[in-house]
Design an enzyme around this catalytic site. Structure first.
Site, PDB file in Angstrom:
ATOM      1  N   GLY A  31      28.252  22.967 -34.546  1.00 40.11           N
ATOM      2  CA  GLY A  31      28.865  23.324 -32.949  1.00 40.11           C
ATOM      3  C   GLY A  31      29.810  22.047 -32.817  1.00 40.11           C
ATOM      4  O   GLY A  31      30.430  21.425 -33.849  1.00 40.11           O
ATOM      5  N   HIS A  37      37.020  23.745 -37.532  1.00 41.36           N
ATOM      6  CA  HIS A  37      36.255  24.887 -37.671  1.00 41.36           C
ATOM      7  C   HIS A  37      37.035  26.389 -37.454  1.00 41.36           C
ATOM      8  O   HIS A  37      36.558  27.291 -38.036  1.00 41.36           O
ATOM      9  CB  HIS A  37      35.208  24.927 -36.641  1.00 41.36           C
ATOM     10  CG  HIS A  37      34.208  23.687 -36.760  1.00 41.36           C
ATOM     11  ND1 HIS A  37      34.308  22.524 -35.831  1.00 41.36           N
ATOM     12  CD2 HIS A  37      33.288  23.406 -37.458  1.00 41.36           C
ATOM     13  CE1 HIS A  37      33.350  21.843 -36.232  1.00 41.36           C
ATOM     14  NE2 HIS A  37      32.668  22.206 -37.261  1.00 41.36           N
ATOM     15  N   GLN A  61      19.087  17.154 -41.641  1.00 44.22           N
ATOM     16  CA  GLN A  61      20.096  16.533 -42.543  1.00 44.22           C
ATOM     17  C   GLN A  61      20.679  15.208 -41.877  1.00 44.22           C
ATOM     18  O   GLN A  61      21.550  14.408 -42.382  1.00 44.22           O
ATOM     19  CB  GLN A  61      21.121  17.566 -42.779  1.00 44.22           C
ATOM     20  CG  GLN A  61      21.938  17.785 -41.336  1.00 44.22           C
ATOM     21  CD  GLN A  61      23.293  18.628 -41.666  1.00 44.22           C
ATOM     22  OE1 GLN A  61      22.993  19.951 -41.719  1.00 44.22           O
ATOM     23  NE2 GLN A  61      24.434  18.371 -41.713  1.00 44.22           N
ATOM     24  N   LYS A 149      37.160  18.850 -46.022  1.00 49.65           N
ATOM     25  CA  LYS A 149      36.843  17.569 -45.258  1.00 49.65           C
ATOM     26  C   LYS A 149      35.454  16.767 -45.930  1.00 49.65           C
ATOM     27  O   LYS A 149      35.348  15.696 -46.315  1.00 49.65           O
ATOM     28  CB  LYS A 149      36.799  17.479 -43.722  1.00 49.65           C
ATOM     29  CG  LYS A 149      36.013  16.562 -43.103  1.00 49.65           C
ATOM     30  CD  LYS A 149      36.818  15.581 -42.137  1.00 49.65           C
ATOM     31  CE  LYS A 149      36.120  14.488 -41.678  1.00 49.65           C
ATOM     32  NZ  LYS A 149      34.571  14.874 -41.470  1.00 49.65           N
ATOM     33  N   GLN A 153      29.872  17.858 -49.758  1.00 53.45           N
ATOM     34  CA  GLN A 153      28.886  18.910 -49.516  1.00 53.45           C
ATOM     35  C   GLN A 153      29.529  20.466 -50.117  1.00 53.45           C
ATOM     36  O   GLN A 153      28.598  21.191 -50.263  1.00 53.45           O
ATOM     37  CB  GLN A 153      29.122  19.229 -47.775  1.00 53.45           C
ATOM     38  CG  GLN A 153      28.457  20.303 -47.108  1.00 53.45           C
ATOM     39  CD  GLN A 153      28.500  20.441 -45.798  1.00 53.45           C
ATOM     40  OE1 GLN A 153      27.548  19.779 -45.101  1.00 53.45           O
ATOM     41  NE2 GLN A 153      29.262  20.946 -45.118  1.00 53.45           N
ATOM     42  N   ARG A 189      32.994  13.874 -34.718  1.00 54.26           N
ATOM     43  CA  ARG A 189      32.662  12.274 -34.263  1.00 54.26           C
ATOM     44  C   ARG A 189      34.079  11.777 -33.849  1.00 54.26           C
ATOM     45  O   ARG A 189      33.806  10.835 -33.257  1.00 54.26           O
ATOM     46  CB  ARG A 189      32.303  11.843 -35.725  1.00 54.26           C
ATOM     47  CG  ARG A 189      31.117  11.926 -36.093  1.00 54.26           C
ATOM     48  CD  ARG A 189      30.959  11.479 -37.646  1.00 54.26           C
ATOM     49  NE  ARG A 189      29.691  12.245 -38.341  1.00 54.26           N
ATOM     50  CZ  ARG A 189      28.408  11.621 -38.302  1.00 54.26           C
ATOM     51  NH1 ARG A 189      28.163  10.342 -38.106  1.00 54.26           N
ATOM     52  NH2 ARG A 189      27.515  12.345 -38.883  1.00 54.26           N
TER      53      ARG A 189
END
Ligand code: PAF
Length: 282
Positions: A31, A37, A61, A149, A153, A189
């Site tokens: 979210g 996104h 996580q 980004k 991951q 963030r």
């Protein structure tokens, strides 16, 4: 856009699509959606018949409970953005739905979880794998979409796809980082930066670009030291600024002029930890 909260319900609709031979694209999120996104949604729509996204702030996580509690939750705004971007299905599970029982699986990530984000956020990538594993098993996507980004991951997800035979047919799409006009990588963030910090934050991308411009075969120590110095001068506190092999993430201190490289950075600006990266050899 249809919204599902229960795993059984989402599985049922996905099975219906599959029976009709429709391809399923999936974008998992936590979210606080931004254009990064939404770009993933748009890429998915170009490639797949059905675009599915999920919003779930995954507790496993976060190695810092405070970070989990402070993670922005903007569901109403997110729903509107997904609807406007043309997402077909949103999965909004509860913690009980994702983690009905205690989890004790360990994912074989090897060295990938010992370096960079893995080193500074112990257990983070195990948590990412736990949730992504469950989401992939519920959604059974043909294509999945992740942002560059989160470079490390993406590599972790690639490893998960290779090590679990039930994911053999899933195709990974890595979508380039979407940036603000001043170069700052879009991130949930960023919303937590003060206006002063927000003015400083573009120095991260400027530093990455400088490193790319000045890259030469040989010893890279001066280049990374200068980068760290530049960040520190601007008021950031780097966890790391490193150059690594773009495919293995092994740190490279002396470059042979051939290996593909990526520069990776994580740094605190005030209380906010920002990450970014730039491939250096393409
Ligand atoms: O990148 C993220 O937002 C999260 O790590 C993910 C992949 C949605 C798993 O919770």
């Amino acid at each position: 856009m249809k919204l599902f909260k229960r795993t059984n319900d989402i599985k049922e609709i996905i099975n219906k699509f599959k029976r009709n031979n429709l391809s399923i694209g999936f974008i998992p999120t936590m979210g606080a959606l931004h254009n990064g996104h939404l770009k993933l949604i748009l890429e998915c729509k170009k490639k797949c018949d059905v675009t599915v996204s999920s919003i779930f702030v995954n507790p496993t996580q976060f190695n810092d409970k405070n970070d989990f509690n402070k993670y922005p939750r903007t569901t109403e705004k997110d729903l509107e953005a997904l609807l406007n971007t043309g997402c077909d299905i949103l999965f909004l599970p509860s913690e009980k739905d994702i983690y009905p029982s205690e989890n004790d699986k360990n994912y074989p990530l090897g060295a990938l979880e010992q370096v960079f984000e893995g080193a500074f956020r112990p257990g983070h990538f195990q948590g990412v794998c736990q949730v992504v594993d469950r989401l992939f098993k519920n959604i059974s996507p043909d294509e999945v979409f992740f942002g560059q980004k989160d470079y490390q991951q993406c590599m972790v997800i690639n490893k998960l796809l290779k090590t679990d035979p039930s994911f053999e047919k899933i195709n990974m799409n890595i979508v380039p980082t979407v940036r603000e006009t001043d170069g700052l990588a879009m991130s949930s963030r960023n919303l937590r930066l003060s206006s002063e910090e927000r003015k400083i934050a573009p120095v991260i991308y400027e530093t990455l670009q400088k490193v790319k411009q000045n890259l030469k075969p040989g010893d890279l120590t001066n280049l990374t030291d200068e980068a760290k110095h530049r960040l520190a001068e601007a008021g950031l506190v780097p966890d790391y600024f490193s150059i690594a092999h773009a495919e293995t993430l092994v740190q490279i201190n002396n470059w042979n002029g051939k290996d593909p490289l990526v520069a990776l950075v994580a740094a605190f600006l005030g209380k906010i930890r920002l990450i970014d990266n730039l491939t250096l050899t393409n």
